[in-house]
Write an enzyme that holds these catalytic residues in place. Structure first.
Site, PDB file in Angstrom:
ATOM      1  N   GLN A  82      44.078  42.045  38.246  1.00 13.90           N
ATOM      2  CA  GLN A  82      45.235  42.770  37.775  1.00 13.90           C
ATOM      3  C   GLN A  82      45.308  42.007  36.121  1.00 13.90           C
ATOM      4  O   GLN A  82      44.634  41.322  35.926  1.00 13.90           O
ATOM      5  CB  GLN A  82      46.491  42.143  38.426  1.00 13.90           C
ATOM      6  CG  GLN A  82      46.764  42.653  39.502  1.00 13.90           C
ATOM      7  CD  GLN A  82      48.061  42.351  39.992  1.00 13.90           C
ATOM      8  OE1 GLN A  82      48.230  41.817  41.308  1.00 13.90           O
ATOM      9  NE2 GLN A  82      49.161  42.940  39.513  1.00 13.90           N
ATOM     10  N   ASP A 243      44.479  44.023  42.722  1.00 12.03           N
ATOM     11  CA  ASP A 243      43.903  43.455  43.949  1.00 12.03           C
ATOM     12  C   ASP A 243      44.763  43.212  44.802  1.00 12.03           C
ATOM     13  O   ASP A 243      44.665  43.095  45.980  1.00 12.03           O
ATOM     14  CB  ASP A 243      42.838  42.414  43.230  1.00 12.03           C
ATOM     15  CG  ASP A 243      43.440  41.336  42.336  1.00 12.03           C
ATOM     16  OD1 ASP A 243      44.781  41.442  42.167  1.00 12.03           O
ATOM     17  OD2 ASP A 243      42.605  40.518  41.944  1.00 12.03           O
TER      18      ASP A 243
END
Length: 495
Positions: A82, A243
């Protein structure tokens, strides 16, 4: 049918093949890499070409293992680290290396943005979190302030998983989950927060890709990739996600009462919610998830990075580390570790450093230090879990994922510190599994992501752990000391 899940992380990329009939992995491959060396302190970057090379390598290996069954591949999903900032020019080329989630060089930009908008409350109310160095927004502002020539070239802002979707399909877009980690998305309305965009630059709104539902696929695989991989030209690429969002799907954290704790390089605690969860103190990020719901989350930047650094210091194997810790008492005989080796995101200590507190001649021993370090990184996650409880999240079960979940002693420490039942998953690669499940749902539209996640993300019954009541009580005392020590040292700028 078969669905591929790609998980692109900070330390490597993994691709898995999920058999839609059995809900099991039937092939996998991984490729490791590292961040760019030699950068100033606080700067953490990678070349996006590193990711696409890893995708080519791992997808190729998985398809080779599938053999003739590669023709059964119907969908691909992508999970990505991220908050990274991938800047593209008008030709769709990467302008400079991507600044990563763990980059803390943007603290000054965060301060300037808070000052302009009157403090943290503006951001907490609108985007569900404070403006912190890890997020994407200050990275874009950093580019404008520090590399104006590169900023002038900027045409499209993408996140790591979006860039891989772009590589796979040729299309640029964002879905709600990963977009919420930019600190540019109004998490209530699921629209870009125009005021923040325009503060960074009046033209920035035009450079943000379209926002669409996390349930809507990006498109189909580019013809040249379908030819190279010998796949059907109608393979669907799902929306993908960050993720943590994919990890939620891959751990079946898609119904109330389940909480996922990811024990990797960084650590996260997150839960499912059917409505936005906004922390007025800004400690829990009010993210959207990648099923069109919400994902309140706490992230700490120092977990296995701390345990691995200590393990390497003594040249121990993972088994030797676990054995040393298992032979020591809870609380490490008074040793307490504050694990802020790389700065910290929660609490917000971008310049923080690690502290080993309470040393005496009796406890200054490798095995006790090891225990203190494992407990310290877990206490950081427990702080977030306590805050979630205060915000109305009621965990009934903690689902562990990531490399640390493989350790039996660490699982018990988690159960005791969290004071909650802990389980692990049959497939440890939660983010990759979540990406594959999302691709499955994008193709088999008659089945929901929730249904598929519950069916595919099964737990290991023999690894379930219940908290020990006495140790849970003792750790409650340690947790209070941990918080007080952090607050005291931060107040005097010692961390």
């Amino acid at each position: 049918m078969i669905y591929l899940g790609i998980d692109c992380g900070t330390q490597g990329t993994k691709t898995v093949a999920l058999d839609g009939d059995t809900g099991k992995f039937i092939a996998s491959a991984s490729k490791s890499y590292d961040v760019l060396p030699g950068l100033p302190p606080g700067n953490m970057e990678q070349n996006p070409a590193t990711w696409t090379d890893a995708v080519d390598s791992t997808v190729g290996q998985v398809l080779e293992k599938l053999g003739p069954r590669r023709k059964e591949v119907r969908g691909i999903g992508v999970s990505g680290q991220q908050h990274g900032f991938v800047p593209l020019d008008k030709q769709g080329q990467v302008i400079r290396p991507a600044k990563l989630w763990c980059d803390t060089s943007t603290a000054e930009e965060c301060d300037l943005m808070r000052k302009h908008f009157g403090g943290s409350n503006f951001f907490i109310d609108r985007v569900g979190m404070d403006m912190l160095p890890g997020f994407t927004a200050p990275k874009i502002y950093w580019l404008k302030r520090h590399e104006p020539d590169n900023f002038k070239k900027l045409a499209t802002v993408l996140l790591p998983h979006d860039y891989l979707n772009y590589y796979l399909t040729g299309k640029s877009r964002m879905e709600y989950g990963d977009a919420s980690g930019t600190a540019l998305l109004n998490v209530h309305l699921r629209t870009w927060e125009q005021g923040i965009l325009e503060f960074i630059d009046p033209a920035l709104p035009e450079k943000m890709p379209p926002l669409e539902s996390s349930r809507k696929p990006v498109g189909t695989l580019k013809p040249e990739l379908a030819t190279r991989w010998n796949l059907s030209p109608d393979v669907i690429v799902s929306a993908g996600g960050g993720d943590n969002m994919m990890g939620a799907i891959g751990t079946a954290n898609v119904i109330p009462g389940r909480v996922t704790a990811s024990i990797g390089t960084s650590g996260t605690i997150y839960a499912y919610s059917d409505k936005p969860v906004i922390d007025p103190f800004g400690e829990i990020a009010g993210f959207c998830d990648s099923t069109d719901a919400w994902l309140p989350l706490l992230c700490t930047m120092n977990v296995t990075v701390a345990t691995e650094t200590f393990r390497n210091l003594f040249g121990w194997s993972v088994a030797e580390l676990d054995k040393a810790i298992a032979g020591t008492p809870a609380g490490a005989r008074g040793l307490l570790f504050l694990p802020y080796l790389n700065g910290e995101r929660t609490p917000n200590l971008p310049h923080g450093t690690g502290v080993l507190h309470g040393l005496t001649t009796q406890n200054m021993k490798p095995d006790l230090m090891a225990r203190a370090i494992m407990e310290g990184v877990t206490l950081g996650l427990a702080y977030g879990l306590d805050r979630m409880r205060q915000l109305g999240i009621a965990p009934k079960e903690i689902r562990l994922t990531g490399g640390g979940s493989k350790s039996a002693i660490w699982r018990q420490i988690c159960a005791d510190i969290f004071n909650c039942r802990v389980v692990t998953l049959a497939e440890a690669e939660g983010a990759a599994l979540g990406a594959a499940i999302q691709a499955f749902a994008a193709v088999e539209t008659r089945k929901s992501i929730t249904e598929l996640a519950i069916n595919c993300a099964t737990v290991k019954a023999d690894e379930a752990v219940e908290p020990d009541p006495q140790r849970a009580h003792d750790y409650l005392v340690v947790r209070k000391k941990y918080v007080a020590l952090t607050q005291t040292l931060a107040r005097y700028k010692f961390i």
